[in-house]
Scaffold this motif. Structure first.
Motif, mmCIF file in Angstrom:
data_model
loop_
_atom_site.group_PDB
_atom_site.id
_atom_site.type_symbol
_atom_site.label_atom_id
_atom_site.label_comp_id
_atom_site.label_asym_id
_atom_site.label_seq_id
_atom_site.Cartn_x
_atom_site.Cartn_y
_atom_site.Cartn_z
ATOM 1 N N GLY A 150 48.394 39.186 42.000
ATOM 2 C CA GLY A 150 49.401 38.247 42.748
ATOM 3 C C GLY A 150 51.069 39.111 43.813
ATOM 4 N N GLY A 151 50.704 40.262 43.448
ATOM 5 C CA GLY A 151 51.181 41.119 43.641
ATOM 6 C C GLY A 151 51.170 41.281 45.397
ATOM 7 N N SER A 152 52.216 42.301 46.556
ATOM 8 C CA SER A 152 52.488 41.965 48.051
ATOM 9 C C SER A 152 51.458 43.396 47.963
ATOM 10 C CB SER A 152 54.025 42.032 47.905
ATOM 11 O OG SER A 152 54.593 43.131 47.814
ATOM 12 N N LEU A 153 51.233 44.449 47.270
ATOM 13 C CA LEU A 153 50.494 45.693 47.608
ATOM 14 C C LEU A 153 48.925 45.295 48.259
ATOM 15 C CD1 LEU A 153 51.096 49.104 47.931
ATOM 16 C CD2 LEU A 153 49.734 49.042 45.959
ATOM 17 N N THR A 154 48.969 46.233 50.050
ATOM 18 C CA THR A 154 47.338 46.155 50.520
ATOM 19 C C THR A 154 46.857 47.224 50.384
ATOM 20 O OG1 THR A 154 48.586 45.075 52.322
ATOM 21 C CG2 THR A 154 46.851 45.135 52.710
ATOM 22 N N LEU B 104 51.879 46.077 42.483
ATOM 23 C CA LEU B 104 50.661 44.880 42.290
ATOM 24 C C LEU B 104 49.519 44.013 43.956
ATOM 25 C CD1 LEU B 104 51.866 43.005 39.412
ATOM 26 C CD2 LEU B 104 50.533 45.382 39.070
ATOM 27 N N THR B 105 48.329 44.275 43.721
ATOM 28 C CA THR B 105 47.823 44.132 44.843
ATOM 29 C C THR B 105 47.909 42.387 44.526
ATOM 30 O OG1 THR B 105 45.525 44.172 43.335
ATOM 31 C CG2 THR B 105 46.050 46.432 45.140
ATOM 32 N N VAL C 48 47.228 40.781 28.738
ATOM 33 C CA VAL C 48 48.294 40.191 28.980
ATOM 34 C C VAL C 48 47.428 39.379 30.033
ATOM 35 C CG1 VAL C 48 48.531 41.743 31.163
ATOM 36 C CG2 VAL C 48 50.365 40.159 30.660
ATOM 37 N N SER C 49 48.338 38.251 30.701
ATOM 38 C CA SER C 49 47.227 37.075 31.580
ATOM 39 C C SER C 49 47.743 37.821 33.146
ATOM 40 C CB SER C 49 47.840 35.859 31.278
ATOM 41 O OG SER C 49 48.920 35.984 31.080
ATOM 42 N N ALA C 50 47.303 37.591 34.404
ATOM 43 C CA ALA C 50 47.392 37.927 35.366
ATOM 44 C C ALA C 50 49.497 37.411 36.316
ATOM 45 C CB ALA C 50 46.228 36.960 36.242
ATOM 46 N N ASN C 51 49.211 36.304 35.095
ATOM 47 C CA ASN C 51 50.584 35.946 35.730
ATOM 48 C C ASN C 51 51.699 36.699 35.354
ATOM 49 O OD1 ASN C 51 50.025 34.759 33.451
ATOM 50 N ND2 ASN C 51 50.244 32.360 33.944
ATOM 51 N N LYS C 52 51.523 37.703 34.407
ATOM 52 C CA LYS C 52 52.288 38.100 32.880
ATOM 53 C C LYS C 52 52.331 39.578 33.067
ATOM 54 C CE LYS C 52 52.822 34.270 30.841
ATOM 55 N NZ LYS C 52 54.362 33.596 30.494
ATOM 56 N N LEU C 53 51.976 39.853 34.244
ATOM 57 C CA LEU C 53 51.506 41.380 35.147
ATOM 58 C C LEU C 53 52.967 41.249 35.397
ATOM 59 C CD1 LEU C 53 49.874 44.161 34.163
ATOM 60 C CD2 LEU C 53 48.848 43.032 36.952
ATOM 61 N N THR C 54 53.719 41.357 35.888
ATOM 62 C CA THR C 54 54.637 41.120 36.605
ATOM 63 C C THR C 54 56.316 42.087 35.667
ATOM 64 O OG1 THR C 54 55.315 39.545 36.816
ATOM 65 C CG2 THR C 54 54.616 39.992 38.991
ATOM 66 N N ASP D 141 41.869 32.905 30.191
ATOM 67 C CA ASP D 141 43.743 32.097 29.991
ATOM 68 C C ASP D 141 43.160 31.994 28.490
ATOM 69 O OD1 ASP D 141 45.115 31.915 32.677
ATOM 70 O OD2 ASP D 141 43.755 30.625 33.489
ATOM 71 N N GLU D 142 41.672 31.550 28.822
ATOM 72 C CA GLU D 142 41.559 31.337 27.012
ATOM 73 C C GLU D 142 40.140 31.183 27.102
ATOM 74 O OE1 GLU D 142 41.261 26.461 26.901
ATOM 75 O OE2 GLU D 142 43.426 27.000 27.070
ATOM 76 N N PHE D 143 39.773 32.387 26.286
ATOM 77 C CA PHE D 143 38.021 33.313 26.312
ATOM 78 C C PHE D 143 38.250 33.408 25.087
ATOM 79 C CE2 PHE D 143 34.706 33.937 28.262
ATOM 80 C CZ PHE D 143 34.027 34.500 27.557
ATOM 81 N N TRP D 144 39.284 34.682 25.072
ATOM 82 C CA TRP D 144 38.865 35.791 23.444
ATOM 83 C C TRP D 144 40.054 35.027 22.844
ATOM 84 C CZ3 TRP D 144 40.338 39.817 27.635
ATOM 85 C CH2 TRP D 144 38.647 40.796 27.850
#
Length: 665
Positions: free
Chosen positions: A156-160, A151-152, A137-143, A111-114
């Protein structure tokens, strides 16, 4: 021949298993909006080994098909737990590993590093050189780029996705693929070689090393289990929705497994048929070998044993010894006959299988085996029956010989019977023994003729070999025994005839002697003269030849003297008793007779003489003496005479002195 192992050409998971377990990168099974596969590289706080990551990527990118690769990959580089320089290194490395296949690289940033400006500018500047687009991209924007269902859970995805489960299934898949591919090559080589050399295989023994290196059944079972697992895990329901499973067919090549299984089943079916044909051929060759072993023994050593045993023996003991030897031969044959029964059952089972190409050969083997075994069994049975008949023949011959010995012994003993009855009994015994010998000889002839018939009907022991000489010896022996018994019986008959004539003459002799003792003196002398002639004819020392006639004369004289003495005594007794009776009756008609004193004196004299005669024995010319009656009878008779004499004296006194009678009265 040993089949060469076919080596697996691709990189194997088992080789780099320790690296794969680190989960440096993975294919989750998810897809982007272009149906490209999603490759995930989860970076961590620890320093990533780029060599191991490169190996992992090489392995993972070797899994999808070329068609799948052509759609490109979306790479997710998870840099939330890593440093920027590491992320940059990984992105650059993708250029060397999969430049053509990567269509998009999504770098998941913290989120705040680079520094956004630096990182964005850097990747944008290198876009042309890298060959693919890189976005931060941040994790929540990957969709925005990838559907949540692809997505796994980390993003934040539903893929097992279970990495270890995937790895284990991958190992199974690769093992099956490797083994099945190698097995297919081996089976194809075996099957093709069998097709080309089918005729040659029939002419040579089967090579036991001509086998696949692995068990086809085991490989097939592994493949079926793997396919079942793939089919069950292709879709995985989650909260009522449907998401793609990480065991997608493009990743684990379900069609490839099915294709391998189909090919394997086809080759294995052909291989089983090849094995069945080889097994059948092997079994046929083994049966043929065993059949020849049985045939060769029966026609060789077995027949030689029977040829050597042709005699029938010359006695019961000899026949029994031959029977025992024959039982030993039968015991050896029984072992081979047991093999024959087993082989016959095996041949029958193969005939029932109905393989046309082997029917003629099998029937030929069966016929050859049956012919030899039945022929040998018939010879054994014939030999056994022949020995049994010989044993019975010798038994009858021995019994007959003993009967003849007993009859001869009886005839050789001189007979000295006491009377005619004993002679008759002896004659009856002789006739019974002779009749028994006749029956025994008849039985011997029947047994001998039956034995001769068996020998004359005897088949050749050894398929055409002549055995006439041996049979002639047996025939001569049987005929010799019967002729010998016939001669012995004839001699005994002749001796019985002589003994019968002699005994009949003795019966006549005893009859004459008995008649001589029971008839008159003159007739007795005539009979005795006849007995003397018979004794001379029979040359026997009978009592008739020496002492019977003198004894007859002596007895006749004794009888005459005794009769005369008996007559004198009876005459005296009659005179005494009649005179005494007259006096004692006191007859008035003859008073003068009663008063005659001389009459009384005569009665008294006769009485005394009679008493004296009773005490004197009869003396025969040879000086012997004989009394009449027993002493008690003589005493009673004497007492009776004395009583009668007393009465006569009393009567005499009465007549002399009548007054005495009156006084007493």
């Amino acid at each position: 021949m040993v089949i060469k192992e076919v080596h697996w050409s691709k990189m194997e998971a088992s080789v780099i298993l320790p690296i794969l377990k680190k989960k440096l990168a993975f294919l989750s099974g998810g897809k982007d909006r272009r149906s490209g596969l999603i490759l995930t590289i989860p970076l961590c706080l620890e320093q990533t080994n780029m060599d191991e990551l490169s190996v992992t990527l090489d392995y993972l990118l070797s899994i999808p098909s070329e068609k799948c690769k052509a759609r490109g990959f979306t790479v997710i580089v998870d840099g939330r737990k890593s440093q920027w320089n590491v992320v940059k290194t990984v992105v650059v490395m993708l250029q060397n590993v999969v430049p053509a296949e990567v269509s998009l690289v999504c770098v998941v940033k913290p989120d705040e590093f680079w520094d956004k400006k630096v990182t964005h500018f850097c990747f944008w500047k290198e876009k042309d050189r890298l060959g693919f687009e890189v976005i931060l991209v941040s994790a929540n924007k990957l969709t925005r780029y990838i559907e949540p269902c692809q997505l796994t859970e980390d993003f934040g995805g539903s893929l097992t996705y279970d990495h270890m489960d995937w790895l284990n299934k991958r190992l199974v898949f690769e093992k099956f693929t490797k083994e099945s591919t190698s097995l297919l090559d081996e089976l194809a080589l075996i099957n093709n070689g069998s097709d080309k050399g089918n005729q040659q295989e029939k002419e040579r023994s089967v090579d036991l090393n001509f086998l696949p290196s692995v068990d086809p059944e085991t490989v097939l079972q592994t493949g079926h289990e793997l396919l079942s697992e793939l089919q069950q895990r292709r879709f995985n329901g989650s909260d009522g929705g449907v998401s793609w499973s990480p065991m997608d067919d493009e990743l684990l090549a379900q069609p490839q497994v099915m294709k391998l299984l189909d090919s394997l089943r086809e080759q294995y079916t052909r291989y089983q048929e090849v094995c069945r044909q080889r097994s059948k051929r092997t079994q046929l060759e083994e049966i043929q070998q065993k059949v020849m072993q049985v045939v060769n023994w029966l026609e060789g050593p077995g027949s030689e044993q029977l040829r050597a045993q042709w005699g029938i023996g010359d006695s019961i003991r000899a026949s029994q010894a031959l029977q025992q030897k024959h039982e030993e031969i039968e015991s050896q044959h029984s072992e081979w006959f047991a093999v024959y029964v087993e082989l016959n059952q095996q041949i029958a089972a193969l005939l029932n299988a109905g393989d046309e190409e082997d029917l003629v050969e099998l029937k030929s083997l069966q016929q050859q085996l049956s012919d030899v075994c039945y022929r040998q069994a018939s010879q054994l049975e014939f030999r056994q029956n022949l020995l049994q008949a010989a044993l019975e023949f010798h038994g009858v011959a021995q019994d007959l010989s003993q009967q003849l010995d007993g009859l001869l012994g009886m005839l050789c003993v001189d007979v000295a019977p006491a009377d005619g009855a004993s002679i008759q009994q002896t004659l009856k015994l002789l006739e019974e023994k002779l009749k028994s010998v006749d029956v025994g000889l008849q039985g011997l002839r029947e047994k001998g003729q039956g034995l001769l018939d068996q020998i004359s009907n005897q088949a050749s022991w050894a398929y055409g070999k002549d055995v006439t000489i041996e049979n002639k010896e047996n025939v001569d022996h049987i005929q010799g025994v019967m002729e010998d018994m016939q001669l012995r019986k004839q001699r005994c008959e002749d001796m019985v005839d002589v003994r019968r004539l002699k005994m009949l003459q003795m019966v006549q002799l005893f009859k004459c002697e008995e008649d001589a003792a029971q008839s008159t003196y003159d007739y007795g002398r005539q009979l005795l003269q006849a007995t003397v002639v018979l004794c001379q004819s029979l040359r026997c020392t009978s009592r008739s030849s020496g002492d019977t006639l003198p004894r007859l004369n002596r007895v006749w004289k004794q009888f005459t003297i005794a009769s005369e003495e008996r007559v004198h005594r009876l005459e005296m007794a009659i005179a005494f008793h009649s005179n005494a009776e007259k006096i004692l009756q006191d007859c008035p008609e003859e008073p003068e007779a009663i008063n005659d004193e001389e009459q009384f004196d005569e009665i008294e004299a006769v009485g005394k003489s009679l008493l004296d005669r009773l005490t004197v024995p009869v003396v025969y010319p040879d000086g012997t003496e004989q009394y009449f009656g027993s002493p008690s009878d003589m005493a009673s008779t004497a007492e009776n005479i004395r009583d009668r004499m007393k009465l006569v004296n009393l009567k005499r006194q009465q007549l002399r002195h009548p007054e005495m009678v009156t006084t007493e009265s």
